[in-house]
Design a protein around this motif. Sequence first.
Motif, PDB file in Angstrom:
ATOM      1  N   GLN A   5       0.813  -1.213   0.000  1.00 21.25           N
ATOM      2  CA  GLN A   5       0.000   0.000   0.000  1.00 21.25           C
ATOM      3  C   GLN A   5       0.849   1.267   0.000  1.00 21.25           C
ATOM      4  N   ILE A   6       1.980   1.248   0.689  1.00 19.59           N
ATOM      5  CA  ILE A   6       2.769   2.474   0.814  1.00 19.59           C
ATOM      6  C   ILE A   6       3.837   2.610  -0.273  1.00 19.59           C
ATOM      7  N   ARG A   7       4.177   1.523  -0.960  1.00 15.37           N
ATOM      8  CA  ARG A   7       5.215   1.613  -1.988  1.00 15.37           C
ATOM      9  C   ARG A   7       4.633   2.155  -3.284  1.00 15.37           C
ATOM     10  N   GLN A   8       5.511   2.673  -4.109  1.00  9.52           N
ATOM     11  CA  GLN A   8       5.102   3.161  -5.419  1.00  9.52           C
ATOM     12  C   GLN A   8       5.235   2.029  -6.430  1.00  9.52           C
ATOM     13  N   SER A   9       4.129   1.556  -6.905  1.00 10.42           N
ATOM     14  CA  SER A   9       4.128   0.420  -7.825  1.00 10.42           C
ATOM     15  C   SER A   9       4.473   0.885  -9.238  1.00 10.42           C
ATOM     16  N   LYS A  10       5.314   0.101  -9.914  1.00 13.59           N
ATOM     17  CA  LYS A  10       5.674   0.386 -11.289  1.00 13.59           C
ATOM     18  C   LYS A  10       5.554  -0.893 -12.101  1.00 13.59           C
ATOM     19  N   GLU A  11       5.555  -0.735 -13.407  1.00 12.91           N
ATOM     20  CA  GLU A  11       5.447  -1.895 -14.284  1.00 12.91           C
ATOM     21  C   GLU A  11       6.685  -2.777 -14.138  1.00 12.91           C
ATOM     22  N   LYS A  12       6.487  -4.079 -14.139  1.00  9.29           N
ATOM     23  CA  LYS A  12       7.578  -5.023 -13.973  1.00  9.29           C
ATOM     24  C   LYS A  12       8.522  -4.949 -15.165  1.00  9.29           C
ATOM     25  N   VAL A  13       9.827  -4.839 -14.887  1.00 10.16           N
ATOM     26  CA  VAL A  13      10.810  -4.748 -15.960  1.00 10.16           C
ATOM     27  C   VAL A  13      11.123  -6.141 -16.485  1.00 10.16           C
ATOM     28  N   ASN A  14      11.558  -6.203 -17.759  1.00  8.39           N
ATOM     29  CA  ASN A  14      11.757  -7.518 -18.386  1.00  8.39           C
ATOM     30  C   ASN A  14      13.005  -8.233 -17.908  1.00  8.39           C
ATOM     31  N   TRP A  15      13.867  -7.533 -17.129  1.00 11.47           N
ATOM     32  CA  TRP A  15      15.085  -8.177 -16.641  1.00 11.47           C
ATOM     33  C   TRP A  15      15.005  -8.547 -15.158  1.00 11.47           C
ATOM     34  N   SER A  16      13.852  -8.428 -14.555  1.00 11.19           N
ATOM     35  CA  SER A  16      13.730  -8.641 -13.106  1.00 11.19           C
ATOM     36  C   SER A  16      14.171 -10.040 -12.680  1.00 11.19           C
ATOM     37  N   LYS A  17      13.881 -11.058 -13.500  1.00  7.99           N
ATOM     38  CA  LYS A  17      14.234 -12.429 -13.126  1.00  7.99           C
ATOM     39  C   LYS A  17      15.739 -12.677 -13.180  1.00  7.99           C
ATOM     40  N   LEU A  18      16.479 -11.793 -13.837  1.00  8.11           N
ATOM     41  CA  LEU A  18      17.930 -11.928 -13.865  1.00  8.11           C
ATOM     42  C   LEU A  18      18.549 -11.441 -12.560  1.00  8.11           C
ATOM     43  N   VAL A  19      17.810 -10.633 -11.820  1.00  3.13           N
ATOM     44  CA  VAL A  19      18.322 -10.049 -10.579  1.00  3.13           C
ATOM     45  C   VAL A  19      17.738 -10.739  -9.360  1.00  3.13           C
ATOM     46  N   TRP A  20      16.424 -10.905  -9.358  1.00  2.00           N
ATOM     47  CA  TRP A  20      15.754 -11.427  -8.166  1.00  2.00           C
ATOM     48  C   TRP A  20      15.246 -12.836  -8.434  1.00  2.00           C
TER      49      TRP A  20
END
Length: 221
Positions: free
Chosen positions: A43-58
């Motif tokens: 609720q308190i975070r600023q939501s943004k569109e998921k980036v296409n490289w997220s699975k390479l990091v997390w």
Amino acid sequence: MQKLDGNIEAFKVCETDGRYAVLWKRKDGNYGPEFVASETWHQIRQSKEKVNWSKLVWFSQGIPRYAFITWLAIRDRLSTGRRTSSWGQPQSCIFCMEPDETRDHIYFACPYTFMVWLKVTGNLFGLEPDPDWDITMTRLRTGSYDRLTFILLRLVFQVSVYLIWRERNERKHNTSYKSVDQLAKVINKTVRNRITSLKYACNPRLRSLMIRWFEAHDTTT
């Protein structure tokens, strides 16, 4: 009723059966009797569109502090020579003396780091790695890999990004220098230690992870 940061309704007090109870707001707009940190965070975070490289990091097999440096590298936020030049501190590549030290040069256009990258990836890509950053990222994101190979590619990528950056900083501030073979061995050992820490032998989905790593670096075939 109270609010978080002046705009998020944190909880409300309601009366049930003659008793007052605190109900915490959920992300779907409803309220529940228990405080859930993840619900409040969303609720308190600023939501943004998921980036296409997220699975390479997390990913669950990654190493958090290595993931953070990889995240900085992907966003081109490492303090490379090009970035520090705007602060009045120009710097060439400490590995090969290329005048313009950029993220793309360090990973992996520099002859030193590319030789390290070649040694530690083995045959995981299925073809020879490319020194171009964008091509490497595209292959990591869109390649057709089995599950174990994809885990290992992301893991060795993170470890390489982190340890190459550390080697760069150690050379800058100290007198210690690792050869290509020495740094490649450190990366290899770090990956194997991480695989061992995952207790892969007890996990049916990871049982062949170490075998796949050794297969990728078998120079006898």
